[in-house]
Design a protein around this motif. Structure first.
Motif, PDB file in Angstrom:
ATOM      1  N   TRP A  97       0.848  -1.174   0.083  1.00  0.00           N
ATOM      2  CA  TRP A  97       0.147   0.048  -0.007  1.00  0.00           C
ATOM      3  C   TRP A  97       0.898   1.031   0.067  1.00  0.00           C
ATOM      4  CZ3 TRP A  97      -4.687  -0.856  -1.274  1.00  0.00           C
ATOM      5  CH2 TRP A  97      -5.119  -2.292  -1.101  1.00  0.00           C
ATOM      6  N   PRO A  98       0.437   2.319  -0.796  1.00  0.00           N
ATOM      7  CA  PRO A  98       1.249   3.598  -0.690  1.00  0.00           C
ATOM      8  C   PRO A  98       1.403   4.072   0.464  1.00  0.00           C
ATOM      9  CG  PRO A  98      -0.622   3.529  -2.523  1.00  0.00           C
ATOM     10  CD  PRO A  98      -0.851   2.394  -1.626  1.00  0.00           C
ATOM     11  N   LEU A  99       0.504   3.964   1.537  1.00  0.00           N
ATOM     12  CA  LEU A  99       0.809   4.555   2.749  1.00  0.00           C
ATOM     13  C   LEU A  99       1.921   4.033   3.659  1.00  0.00           C
ATOM     14  CD1 LEU A  99      -2.937   5.340   3.995  1.00  0.00           C
ATOM     15  CD2 LEU A  99      -1.045   7.043   3.389  1.00  0.00           C
ATOM     16  N   GLN A 100       2.158   2.706   3.242  1.00  0.00           N
ATOM     17  CA  GLN A 100       3.235   1.838   3.872  1.00  0.00           C
ATOM     18  C   GLN A 100       4.325   2.073   3.204  1.00  0.00           C
ATOM     19  OE1 GLN A 100       1.213  -1.948   3.232  1.00  0.00           O
ATOM     20  NE2 GLN A 100       0.726  -2.187   5.607  1.00  0.00           N
ATOM     21  N   ASN A 101       4.587   2.311   1.855  1.00  0.00           N
ATOM     22  CA  ASN A 101       5.666   2.303   0.883  1.00  0.00           C
ATOM     23  C   ASN A 101       5.989   3.706   0.687  1.00  0.00           C
ATOM     24  OD1 ASN A 101       4.297   3.053  -1.261  1.00  0.00           O
ATOM     25  ND2 ASN A 101       3.967   0.837  -1.856  1.00  0.00           N
ATOM     26  N   GLY A 102       5.454   4.592   1.265  1.00  0.00           N
ATOM     27  CA  GLY A 102       5.922   6.059   0.997  1.00  0.00           C
ATOM     28  C   GLY A 102       5.509   6.275  -0.594  1.00  0.00           C
ATOM     29  N   GLY A 103       4.821   5.768  -1.103  1.00  0.00           N
ATOM     30  CA  GLY A 103       4.608   5.876  -2.550  1.00  0.00           C
ATOM     31  C   GLY A 103       3.403   6.944  -3.010  1.00  0.00           C
ATOM     32  N   GLU A 104       2.746   7.427  -2.151  1.00  0.00           N
ATOM     33  CA  GLU A 104       1.518   8.299  -2.265  1.00  0.00           C
ATOM     34  C   GLU A 104       1.679   9.363  -3.311  1.00  0.00           C
ATOM     35  OE1 GLU A 104       1.787   8.098   2.414  1.00  0.00           O
ATOM     36  OE2 GLU A 104       3.073   8.370   0.972  1.00  0.00           O
ATOM     37  N   LEU A 105       2.732  10.164  -3.125  1.00  0.00           N
ATOM     38  CA  LEU A 105       2.861  11.101  -4.106  1.00  0.00           C
ATOM     39  C   LEU A 105       3.153  10.736  -5.524  1.00  0.00           C
ATOM     40  CD1 LEU A 105       2.714  14.145  -3.843  1.00  0.00           C
ATOM     41  CD2 LEU A 105       5.059  14.360  -3.330  1.00  0.00           C
ATOM     42  N   SER A 106       3.705   9.596  -5.911  1.00  0.00           N
ATOM     43  CA  SER A 106       3.942   9.126  -7.026  1.00  0.00           C
ATOM     44  C   SER A 106       2.681   8.416  -7.756  1.00  0.00           C
ATOM     45  CB  SER A 106       5.001   7.708  -6.936  1.00  0.00           C
ATOM     46  OG  SER A 106       6.186   8.440  -6.603  1.00  0.00           O
ATOM     47  N   ALA A 107       2.043   7.922  -6.653  1.00  0.00           N
ATOM     48  CA  ALA A 107       0.583   7.340  -7.429  1.00  0.00           C
ATOM     49  C   ALA A 107      -0.365   8.580  -7.593  1.00  0.00           C
ATOM     50  CB  ALA A 107      -0.111   6.532  -6.447  1.00  0.00           C
ATOM     51  N   VAL A 108      -0.425   9.504  -6.765  1.00  0.00           N
ATOM     52  CA  VAL A 108      -1.231  10.889  -7.232  1.00  0.00           C
ATOM     53  C   VAL A 108      -0.834  11.475  -8.297  1.00  0.00           C
ATOM     54  CG1 VAL A 108      -2.007  12.918  -6.138  1.00  0.00           C
ATOM     55  CG2 VAL A 108      -1.919  11.096  -4.563  1.00  0.00           C
ATOM     56  N   PHE A 109       0.285  11.743  -8.496  1.00  0.00           N
ATOM     57  CA  PHE A 109       0.823  12.467  -9.604  1.00  0.00           C
ATOM     58  C   PHE A 109       0.632  11.389 -10.972  1.00  0.00           C
ATOM     59  CE2 PHE A 109       3.935  15.665  -7.317  1.00  0.00           C
ATOM     60  CZ  PHE A 109       3.309  16.646  -8.022  1.00  0.00           C
ATOM     61  N   CYS A 110       0.925  10.265 -10.701  1.00  0.00           N
ATOM     62  CA  CYS A 110       0.904   9.259 -11.871  1.00  0.00           C
ATOM     63  C   CYS A 110      -0.839   9.525 -12.409  1.00  0.00           C
ATOM     64  CB  CYS A 110       0.958   7.874 -11.504  1.00  0.00           C
ATOM     65  SG  CYS A 110       0.607   6.634 -12.809  1.00  0.00           S
ATOM     66  N   TRP A 111      -1.771   9.298 -11.557  1.00  0.00           N
ATOM     67  CA  TRP A 111      -3.076   9.494 -11.886  1.00  0.00           C
ATOM     68  C   TRP A 111      -3.648  10.668 -12.390  1.00  0.00           C
ATOM     69  CZ3 TRP A 111      -5.724   5.411 -13.549  1.00  0.00           C
ATOM     70  CH2 TRP A 111      -5.459   4.177 -13.083  1.00  0.00           C
ATOM     71  N   ALA A 112      -3.079  11.844 -11.674  1.00  0.00           N
ATOM     72  CA  ALA A 112      -3.337  13.168 -11.969  1.00  0.00           C
ATOM     73  C   ALA A 112      -2.865  13.682 -13.389  1.00  0.00           C
ATOM     74  CB  ALA A 112      -2.578  14.213 -11.074  1.00  0.00           C
TER      75      ALA A 112
END
Length: 149
Positions: A97-112
Motif C-alpha cells: 500500500w502507498p501509505l506503507q511504502n511512501g509512494g502516495e505522491l508518485s501514485a497521485v501524480f501518476c493518476w493526475a
C-alpha cells in the motif's frame, strides 16, 4: 446549475493543469537545484544518477510544459509513466500500500497526469493561444448519441 458548471469546465481543467504542473515542476527543481528544501530534505541529486536525476529532469521539464499547456498530453504521458515507474519499481517492493511504502505522491501524480492525457489542457494553455490543435473541444449535447460512421 449543471449547465453553469459545464461551461466552467475548461477553465477548471486549465487551473487544475496549472497547479499539477507547477507542483510536479517544483519536485524536479528541488531535486536538481536544491531549492524548496532540496532533494530528500536537503541537497541535490548527482547529475546522471539513475533513476532519480532523470526523474527530476522529467518532473521539471514535463511539469513546466504541463503548467504552460504546451504539448500537454505528451508531457503528461511521459510524466505519468515516470511516476508509474517510480511507484512500481522504487516504492511498491517495500510494501503493497502507498501509505506503507511512501509512494502516495508518485501514485497521485501518476493518476493526475494520466487524467490530463485524456482531457487535454483545457483553457488557459499555450497550445490553444498559439493556434495549435484545439485544446478544448466544442460543447457536445448529452442528449445525442455519438455518431458511428
Amino acid at each position: 446549475m449543471t449547465s453553469r458548471l459545464d461551461s466552467a469546465q475548461p477553465y477548471a481543467l486549465g487551473l487544475y493543469r496549472i497547479v499539477i504542473g507547477l507542483l510536479f515542476a517544483c519536485h524536479g527543481a528541488a531535486s536538481l537545484f536544491g531549492v524548496l528544501g532540496g532533494a530528500r530534505g536537503g541537497g541535490t541529486l548527482e547529475a546522471g544518477t539513475w533513476p532519480g536525476w532523470y526523474a527530476a529532469l522529467i518532473q521539471l521539464v514535463g511539469g513546466g510544459l504541463v503548467a504552460l499547456g504546451l504539448a500537454t498530453r505528451a508531457a503528461a504521458f511521459v510524466g505519468s509513466g515516470s511516476m508509474a515507474y517510480a511507484y512500481f519499481v522504487v516504492h511498491q517492493p517495500e510494501a503493497l500500500w502507498p501509505l506503507q511504502n511512501g509512494g502516495e505522491l508518485s501514485a497521485v501524480f501518476c493518476w493526475a497526469l494520466l487524467l490530463l492525457v485524456f482531457t487535454g489542457s483545457g483553457a488557459l494553455g499555450l497550445d490553444r493561444a498559439l493556434g495549435g490543435r484545439a485544446a478544448v473541444p466544442g460543447p457536445r449535447s448529452r442528449d445525442r448519441a455519438p455518431s458511428v460512421a
